[in-house]
Design a protein around this motif. Structure first.
Motif, PDB file in Angstrom:
ATOM      1  N   VAL A 130       0.198  32.122 -36.124  1.00  0.00           N
ATOM      2  CA  VAL A 130       1.493  32.638 -35.928  1.00  0.00           C
ATOM      3  C   VAL A 130       2.308  31.984 -34.919  1.00  0.00           C
ATOM      4  O   VAL A 130       3.303  31.526 -35.061  1.00  0.00           O
ATOM      5  CB  VAL A 130       1.660  34.305 -36.041  1.00  0.00           C
ATOM      6  N   ARG A 131       1.469  31.794 -33.674  1.00  0.00           N
ATOM      7  CA  ARG A 131       2.162  30.963 -32.356  1.00  0.00           C
ATOM      8  C   ARG A 131       2.372  29.699 -33.049  1.00  0.00           C
ATOM      9  O   ARG A 131       3.577  29.128 -32.707  1.00  0.00           O
ATOM     10  CB  ARG A 131       1.080  31.065 -31.611  1.00  0.00           C
ATOM     11  N   ASP A 132       1.599  29.098 -34.021  1.00  0.00           N
ATOM     12  CA  ASP A 132       1.774  27.629 -34.353  1.00  0.00           C
ATOM     13  C   ASP A 132       2.988  27.414 -35.325  1.00  0.00           C
ATOM     14  O   ASP A 132       3.720  26.523 -35.381  1.00  0.00           O
ATOM     15  CB  ASP A 132       0.783  26.984 -34.609  1.00  0.00           C
ATOM     16  N   GLU A 133       3.125  28.536 -36.091  1.00  0.00           N
ATOM     17  CA  GLU A 133       4.198  28.514 -37.108  1.00  0.00           C
ATOM     18  C   GLU A 133       5.551  28.647 -36.481  1.00  0.00           C
ATOM     19  O   GLU A 133       6.567  28.122 -36.831  1.00  0.00           O
ATOM     20  CB  GLU A 133       3.845  29.486 -38.212  1.00  0.00           C
ATOM     21  N   ILE A 134       5.653  29.617 -35.474  1.00  0.00           N
ATOM     22  CA  ILE A 134       6.721  29.794 -34.815  1.00  0.00           C
ATOM     23  C   ILE A 134       7.219  28.590 -33.901  1.00  0.00           C
ATOM     24  O   ILE A 134       8.383  27.959 -33.847  1.00  0.00           O
ATOM     25  CB  ILE A 134       6.820  31.104 -33.795  1.00  0.00           C
ATOM     26  N   ARG A 135       6.157  27.664 -33.413  1.00  0.00           N
ATOM     27  CA  ARG A 135       6.332  26.543 -32.651  1.00  0.00           C
ATOM     28  C   ARG A 135       7.124  25.639 -33.682  1.00  0.00           C
ATOM     29  O   ARG A 135       8.082  25.005 -33.465  1.00  0.00           O
ATOM     30  CB  ARG A 135       5.230  26.075 -32.140  1.00  0.00           C
ATOM     31  N   ASP A 136       6.508  25.532 -34.866  1.00  0.00           N
ATOM     32  CA  ASP A 136       7.002  24.439 -35.709  1.00  0.00           C
ATOM     33  C   ASP A 136       8.435  24.955 -36.058  1.00  0.00           C
ATOM     34  O   ASP A 136       9.196  23.984 -36.530  1.00  0.00           O
ATOM     35  CB  ASP A 136       6.147  24.534 -37.099  1.00  0.00           C
ATOM     36  N   PHE A 137       8.658  26.372 -36.573  1.00  0.00           N
ATOM     37  CA  PHE A 137      10.039  26.677 -36.783  1.00  0.00           C
ATOM     38  C   PHE A 137      11.008  26.164 -35.541  1.00  0.00           C
ATOM     39  O   PHE A 137      12.152  25.484 -35.787  1.00  0.00           O
ATOM     40  CB  PHE A 137      10.092  28.220 -36.874  1.00  0.00           C
ATOM     41  N   VAL A 138      10.610  26.377 -34.263  1.00  0.00           N
ATOM     42  CA  VAL A 138      11.672  26.130 -33.396  1.00  0.00           C
ATOM     43  C   VAL A 138      11.897  24.906 -33.222  1.00  0.00           C
ATOM     44  O   VAL A 138      13.031  24.238 -33.043  1.00  0.00           O
ATOM     45  CB  VAL A 138      11.035  26.701 -31.990  1.00  0.00           C
ATOM     46  N   LEU A 139      10.942  23.685 -33.650  1.00  0.00           N
ATOM     47  CA  LEU A 139      11.003  22.437 -33.311  1.00  0.00           C
ATOM     48  C   LEU A 139      11.976  22.104 -34.332  1.00  0.00           C
ATOM     49  O   LEU A 139      12.655  20.955 -33.922  1.00  0.00           O
ATOM     50  CB  LEU A 139       9.599  21.502 -33.873  1.00  0.00           C
TER      51      LEU A 139
END
Length: 148
Positions: A130-139
């Motif tokens: 989920v951390r990585d999914e959120i990072r991708d969203f923020v990018l």
């Protein structure tokens, strides 16, 4: 001029905290970022741990109630879980008379996902995912907000 973004979740302990940390870390020059919950559940230690693994320190953040932002001028409210989206209040004008734009981007709940595993590493993998999914969203957040 920086835009004000509030990430909203049920308990402001994990997903909204990670989103706040990522946005501040990656695009803090573009946005003022906050997070809050419909309730407060405290800062999730596993969220702090996996964010630190990625080089983002959220240990100084705290779980906050949405009501703490009643007088804050917000441009965007981003709900990161279905429960918060369903219970998201109607925001009245506060941003020069303009209500903030509410956007829903749901992410799975790492603590609930982790219940399926006894092994600590497998549990942490739920948080990492989920951390990585959120990072991708923020990018790509400028596209979601309509800035591209």
């Amino acid at each position: 001029m920086k835009k004000n973004i509030l990430f909203l979740c049920t308990g402001n302990s994990c997903r909204s905290q990670m989103a706040e940390g990522w946005l501040r870390h990656l695009k803090g020059d573009l946005f003022h970022v906050f997070s809050a919950g419909i309730e407060t559940h405290g800062l999730n230690p596993n969220a702090v741990k996996v964010m630190a693994e990625a080089g983002v320190d959220i240990s100084g953040q705290r779980s906050q109630l949405l009501s703490e932002f009643d007088n804050q001028s917000l441009n965007f409210v981003i709900t990161v879980c279905g429960h918060a989206h369903e219970r998201c209040p109607v925001f009245m004008g506060g941003n020069n008379g303009q209500a903030p734009k509410v956007i829903h981007v749901g992410f799975a709940d790492p603590p609930k996902m982790a219940l399926a595993f006894d092994d600590e590493q497998q549990q942490l993998d739920c948080y990492r995912q989920v951390r990585d999914e959120i990072r991708d969203f923020v990018l790509g957040i400028e596209g979601v907000l309509g800035f591209e």
